[in-house]
Design a protein around this motif. Structure first.
Motif, PDB file in Angstrom:
ATOM      1  N   ARG A  44       0.854  -1.193   0.000  1.00  0.00           N
ATOM      2  CA  ARG A  44       0.000   0.000   0.000  1.00  0.00           C
ATOM      3  C   ARG A  44       0.887   1.239   0.000  1.00  0.00           C
ATOM      4  NH1 ARG A  44      -5.070  -1.677   1.214  1.00  0.00           N
ATOM      5  NH2 ARG A  44      -5.771   0.357   1.954  1.00  0.00           N
ATOM      6  N   VAL A  45       0.729   2.061  -1.039  1.00  0.00           N
ATOM      7  CA  VAL A  45       1.628   3.185  -1.280  1.00  0.00           C
ATOM      8  C   VAL A  45       0.865   4.491  -1.142  1.00  0.00           C
ATOM      9  CG1 VAL A  45       3.225   4.234  -2.923  1.00  0.00           C
ATOM     10  CG2 VAL A  45       2.951   1.753  -2.867  1.00  0.00           C
ATOM     11  N   LEU A  46       1.497   5.468  -0.495  1.00  0.00           N
ATOM     12  CA  LEU A  46       0.970   6.830  -0.409  1.00  0.00           C
ATOM     13  C   LEU A  46       1.957   7.748  -1.120  1.00  0.00           C
ATOM     14  CD1 LEU A  46      -1.324   8.571   0.820  1.00  0.00           C
ATOM     15  CD2 LEU A  46       0.177   8.963   2.771  1.00  0.00           C
ATOM     16  N   ILE A  47       1.463   8.516  -2.089  1.00  0.00           N
ATOM     17  CA  ILE A  47       2.319   9.389  -2.891  1.00  0.00           C
ATOM     18  C   ILE A  47       2.271  10.804  -2.324  1.00  0.00           C
ATOM     19  CG2 ILE A  47       2.709  10.369  -5.185  1.00  0.00           C
ATOM     20  CD1 ILE A  47       1.507   7.893  -6.395  1.00  0.00           C
ATOM     21  N   ILE A  48       3.440  11.425  -2.171  1.00  0.00           N
ATOM     22  CA  ILE A  48       3.538  12.812  -1.719  1.00  0.00           C
ATOM     23  C   ILE A  48       3.838  13.683  -2.929  1.00  0.00           C
ATOM     24  CG2 ILE A  48       4.784  14.425  -0.250  1.00  0.00           C
ATOM     25  CD1 ILE A  48       5.357  12.185   1.651  1.00  0.00           C
ATOM     26  N   GLY A  49       2.982  14.661  -3.189  1.00  0.00           N
ATOM     27  CA  GLY A  49       3.171  15.554  -4.326  1.00  0.00           C
ATOM     28  C   GLY A  49       2.050  15.417  -5.339  1.00  0.00           C
ATOM     29  N   ASN A  50       1.826  16.492  -6.089  1.00  0.00           N
ATOM     30  CA  ASN A  50       0.756  16.516  -7.080  1.00  0.00           C
ATOM     31  C   ASN A  50       1.256  17.036  -8.418  1.00  0.00           C
ATOM     32  OD1 ASN A  50      -1.819  16.424  -8.248  1.00  0.00           O
ATOM     33  ND2 ASN A  50      -2.290  18.507  -7.609  1.00  0.00           N
TER      34      ASN A  50
ATOM     35  N   ILE B  63      -1.899   1.902  -4.964  1.00  0.00           N
ATOM     36  CA  ILE B  63      -1.805   3.316  -4.620  1.00  0.00           C
ATOM     37  C   ILE B  63      -3.058   3.702  -3.848  1.00  0.00           C
ATOM     38  CG2 ILE B  63      -1.579   5.654  -5.521  1.00  0.00           C
ATOM     39  CD1 ILE B  63      -0.222   4.478  -7.965  1.00  0.00           C
ATOM     40  N   VAL B  64      -2.893   4.034  -2.577  1.00  0.00           N
ATOM     41  CA  VAL B  64      -4.022   4.400  -1.728  1.00  0.00           C
ATOM     42  C   VAL B  64      -4.484   5.818  -2.023  1.00  0.00           C
ATOM     43  CG1 VAL B  64      -4.762   4.736   0.664  1.00  0.00           C
ATOM     44  CG2 VAL B  64      -3.301   2.798   0.066  1.00  0.00           C
ATOM     45  N   GLY B  65      -3.548   6.732  -2.258  1.00  0.00           N
ATOM     46  CA  GLY B  65      -3.897   8.122  -2.529  1.00  0.00           C
ATOM     47  C   GLY B  65      -2.654   8.978  -2.525  1.00  0.00           C
ATOM     48  N   MET B  66      -2.862  10.300  -2.510  1.00  0.00           N
ATOM     49  CA  MET B  66      -1.748  11.235  -2.490  1.00  0.00           C
ATOM     50  C   MET B  66      -2.036  12.364  -1.508  1.00  0.00           C
ATOM     51  SD  MET B  66      -2.122  13.487  -6.009  1.00  0.00           S
ATOM     52  CE  MET B  66      -2.050  12.087  -7.103  1.00  0.00           C
ATOM     53  N   VAL B  67      -0.976  13.025  -1.074  1.00  0.00           N
ATOM     54  CA  VAL B  67      -1.095  14.202  -0.214  1.00  0.00           C
ATOM     55  C   VAL B  67      -0.263  15.315  -0.831  1.00  0.00           C
ATOM     56  CG1 VAL B  67      -1.499  12.866   1.882  1.00  0.00           C
ATOM     57  CG2 VAL B  67       0.824  13.454   1.247  1.00  0.00           C
TER      58      VAL B  67
ATOM     59  N   THR C  37      -6.172   8.913  -8.916  1.00  0.00           N
ATOM     60  CA  THR C  37      -5.672   8.832  -7.546  1.00  0.00           C
ATOM     61  C   THR C  37      -6.363   9.883  -6.693  1.00  0.00           C
ATOM     62  OG1 THR C  37      -3.518   8.085  -8.361  1.00  0.00           O
ATOM     63  CG2 THR C  37      -3.606   8.873  -6.094  1.00  0.00           C
ATOM     64  N   MET C  38      -6.848   9.492  -5.519  1.00  0.00           N
ATOM     65  CA  MET C  38      -7.585  10.396  -4.635  1.00  0.00           C
ATOM     66  C   MET C  38      -6.627  11.276  -3.837  1.00  0.00           C
ATOM     67  SD  MET C  38     -10.625  11.299  -3.676  1.00  0.00           S
ATOM     68  CE  MET C  38     -11.655   9.917  -4.188  1.00  0.00           C
ATOM     69  N   MET C  39      -6.911  12.594  -3.797  1.00  0.00           N
ATOM     70  CA  MET C  39      -6.161  13.521  -2.954  1.00  0.00           C
ATOM     71  C   MET C  39      -6.728  13.417  -1.537  1.00  0.00           C
ATOM     72  SD  MET C  39      -3.779  15.761  -2.598  1.00  0.00           S
ATOM     73  CE  MET C  39      -3.358  16.223  -4.280  1.00  0.00           C
ATOM     74  N   LEU C  40      -5.941  12.855  -0.616  1.00  0.00           N
ATOM     75  CA  LEU C  40      -6.433  12.536   0.724  1.00  0.00           C
ATOM     76  C   LEU C  40      -6.218  13.654   1.733  1.00  0.00           C
ATOM     77  CD1 LEU C  40      -5.245   8.822   0.986  1.00  0.00           C
ATOM     78  CD2 LEU C  40      -7.498   9.685   0.345  1.00  0.00           C
ATOM     79  N   GLY C  41      -5.260  14.536   1.519  1.00  0.00           N
ATOM     80  CA  GLY C  41      -5.021  15.586   2.503  1.00  0.00           C
ATOM     81  C   GLY C  41      -3.690  16.260   2.270  1.00  0.00           C
ATOM     82  N   SER C  42      -3.161  16.865   3.340  1.00  0.00           N
ATOM     83  CA  SER C  42      -1.904  17.594   3.283  1.00  0.00           C
ATOM     84  C   SER C  42      -0.830  16.825   4.052  1.00  0.00           C
ATOM     85  CB  SER C  42      -2.068  18.993   3.872  1.00  0.00           C
ATOM     86  OG  SER C  42      -2.443  18.904   5.239  1.00  0.00           O
TER      87      SER C  42
END
Length: 695
Positions: free
Chosen positions: A396-402, A424-428, A443-448
């Protein structure tokens, strides 16, 4: 008696099945090629026998010596063989002891030999090598055994997977090779300017050759004998996708598929309509009608340029043209039916409803066969998105950056480029809070960034992929400490690209299979890459920071001296800009190897910048010892780097060494917290002088 278990038996069976499959695949691919080579070589030898006899008489009249030359060459699987040619040089010792390649106006070449080389007639006897199986009509040109030994091992293994050929893409593009070489530095010019590109072309041939591409290469080999074509350059793309390949891949293949789709659509509609209306059709009439549907469809596609679309990577909007083409084909059949053309062809009368239904089914089939892979991927992705999250497999991967880095990373991980599954769970991201809760490129933007701790726990994150630029040390340290606290693997975008590059550029037959053991290897590699530089494999600044903290603790506790040395390489930027990143990385690797050999075993060496290394020094006795270490490092880095691979260039860089001493434990208070530059090197025999600088 207790039963024994063999935990690796499944892997052994899997490897055996894979090996058997590869052997069968190679047999099915090589057998038709070998049969074609044998047949054409036999025909060629028989037809050209009188002409070869005439050339033999001319050679004997031109200069004393044998008619043929048997040159040692490297063949398939590294087996050397004797390649047969008409002799073109004088029978003298210097002809055999001279350079392995020849340039224009080489004094070893006879007058007749120059003409034979220009017309490539001297290559005709190689049909004998083809007949006995040592060569193929088309394949990488066989190189001298001595030159092949200088190739990189991976390149050598891959190129020698197939039989060498009488002709090849490289021999076509470099048919005037002798004019490109200089007499002053013949071998150096060949190794530097010609051989690397010939090897690149051979790589491309081995990976992408087919029966029709071989026909293209034979066609271009004959074509370059025409003076008008010889004087013009042939685009590289036409070598691998010439007239035969384009006719096969862009037109013939799609027409056969469309004909099959049309036939299936007609048969299906007849089965559906037969209980409702009387039909008087047979197989021959169905085939004629399928031709009538597929032929105008193919003609329309060709006129609109649709055959140039790579449908496995096409846009959804391209399907609109397929719909228009299908409508045009159906309208043409309806029009012909209205004018009674079907009676002239001996076909039964068709109902309008049947024609429309056939057209709709054929249109769906036309689209399906072109988008088949994309449709399957889209259906699978939708299915996985609809299922509960706890059923999704993979890390389960969380991506930082957009930014673009996150888009590329998401595409790579979803395409399974790496030999392990990822989810890919989402991105922040902190740049635009209005995007939170939005779906961006799937990919869902989950937060900051401040939501990271909660998201890690909520979604059971196993790996964080950072795609943001390394411009804020505070942000980088926050992410690094979070991963350390929660025992999460951290990987950076550049490391991911490096891993993917290694995976893609490795020969297909050498890639690791996706098994539990390779998944574990991937996990370890990801962890290693998160804390190490991808070029030099040394610790990066994050691992250095952790070791520096531990070193400071030990220095305070045990009252020992500690220093940090910064080693800057000046000139690397110019090497990258002039020769390319490949050679700059080669210098970096060479510098890292020399630094590892120069440091003490207890010291920590890391790469902390594009052109900078950092060395943590502990347990040194005096400033003289520091000076000795610095001098040893400087002298080793003073030597030229290279050559790399088959390139003959050597590179030099300028080294600047700065030293920081721990002010609380230094035995010499005059250093304080100042920066010390070791910059005065009068020559290698002089003692390095240390000058104090403020800062």
């Amino acid at each position: 008696m207790a039963s024994q278990t063999y935990p690796n038996s499944q892997n052994v069976v899997s490897d055996e099945h894979s090996a058997n499959f590869n052997c069968i695949y190679q047999f099915l691919r090589d057998t038709p090629k070998r049969a074609f080579d044998f047949t054409m070589a036999l025909i060629g030898l028989l037809i050209l026998a009188p002409f070869s006899l005439y050339i033999a008489l001319l050679i004997k009249r031109d200069s004393p010596g044998p008619v043929f030359y048997w040159g040692p060459r490297m063949g398939k699987n590294g087996r050397a063989f004797k390649m047969l040619k008409f002799r073109t040089m004088y029978e003298r010792p210097e002809s055999y002891d001279g350079p392995m390649v020849t340039a224009q106006n080489d004094n070893r070449i006879t007058p007749l030999g120059a003409w034979l080389r220009y017309t490539k007639i001297n290559e005709l006897p190689q049909l004998w090598n083809v007949l006995i199986g040592e060569m193929s009509l088309v394949g990488p040109r066989p190189e001298d055994v001595g030159i092949v030994k200088s190739w990189p091992p991976d390149a050598r293994d891959e190129i020698l997977m197939v039989r060498p050929g009488v002709t090849s893409p490289s021999s076509i593009l470099y048919h005037d090779e002798e004019k490109m070489l200089s007499q002053t530095d013949l071998m150096g010019d060949y190794f530097q300017n010609i051989l690397p590109d010939k090897m690149r072309l051979d790589h491309l041939y081995v990976r992408h050759h087919s029966f029709f591409s071989d026909l293209d290469i034979i066609f271009w080999t004959i074509a370059i004998l025409i003076p008008r074509i010889t004087n013009s350059s042939i685009p590289e793309g036409y070598l691998f996708a010439g007239p035969f390949s384009r006719l096969s891949n862009r037109y013939l293949k799609w027409f056969i598929l469309d004909l099959g789709v049309s036939l299936v659509a007609i048969a299906t509609v007849e089965i559906l309509f037969r209980p409702l209306v009387p039909l008087n059709s047979d197989l021959s009439s169905d085939i004629i009608m399928a031709f009538g549907l597929a032929l105008p469809f193919s003609i329309f596609n060709a006129s609109m340029g649709l055959n140039r679309i790579l449908w496995s990577k096409s846009r959804p909007g391209d399907a609109v043209w397929l719909v228009l083409s299908s409508i045009t084909s159906v309208a043409l059949i309806v029009l012909l039916n209205q004018f009674g053309i079907q009676h002239m062809l001996g076909l039964p009368e068709l109902y309008i409803s049947m024609v429309v239904t056939i057209g709709i089914m054929a249109m769906l089939g036309f689209i399906a066969v072109r988008y088949r892979l994309s449709l399957l991927i889209a259906i699978a992705s939708r299915w996985l998105n609809w299922r509960p999250n706890d059923l999704v497999s993979g890390e389960r991967v969380l991506i930082i950056g957009n930014g673009e880095g996150s888009q590329v990373s998401g595409w790579l991980l979803r395409r399974k480029t790496l030999p392990a599954p990822f989810t890919i769970v989402g991105m922040v991201d902190d740049t635009d809070p209005t995007l939170q809760g939005m779906l961006i490129n799937g990919t869902m933007m989950l937060g900051s960034l401040r939501d990271l701790p909660a998201l890690v726990k909520q979604h059971d994150i196993g790996m964080i992929l950072s795609t943001i630029p390394a411009t804020s040390p505070q942000t980088d340290e926050y992410i690094f400490n979070l991963c350390q606290t929660h025992n999460i693997r951290l990987i950076y975008f550049n490391d991911l690209l490096h891993m993917v590059d290694q995976q893609i550029t490795q020969p297909r037959y050498k890639r690791e299979s996706t098994t539990p053991s390779t998944t574990l290897q991937l996990e370890r590699r990801l962890e290693f890459n998160a804390l190490h530089d991808s070029v030099t494999q040394l610790p990066n600044r994050y691992l250095l920071q952790d070791r520096l903290k531990q070193s400071l603790i030990n220095a305070r506790r045990y009252k020992i001296r500690q220093a940090v040395m910064f080693i800057d390489l000046e000139g690397l930027k110019e090497i990258n800009e002039t020769f390319g990143r490949k050679f700059g990385d080669g210098v970096l690797k060479g510098a890292a190897e020399r630094l590892v050999g120069s440091k003490r075993e207890s010291d920590t060496l890391a790469r902390t910048g594009d052109y900078q290394f950092t060395l943590i020094l502990e347990h040194f006795s005096s400033d003289a010892e520091l000076s000795m270490i610095a001098k040893r490092i400087y002298n080793r880095l003073l030597q030229p780097f290279g050559p790399f691979g088959i390139n003959t260039h050597q590179f030099t860089v300028t080294t600047t060494i700065s030293l920081y001493l721990d002010p609380q434990n230094t035995a010499n208070p005059e250093f304080g917290s100042s920066s010390v530059d070791i910059t005065k090197y009068y020559d290698q025999s002089k003692i390095i002088q240390i000058e104090e600088k403020d800062g």
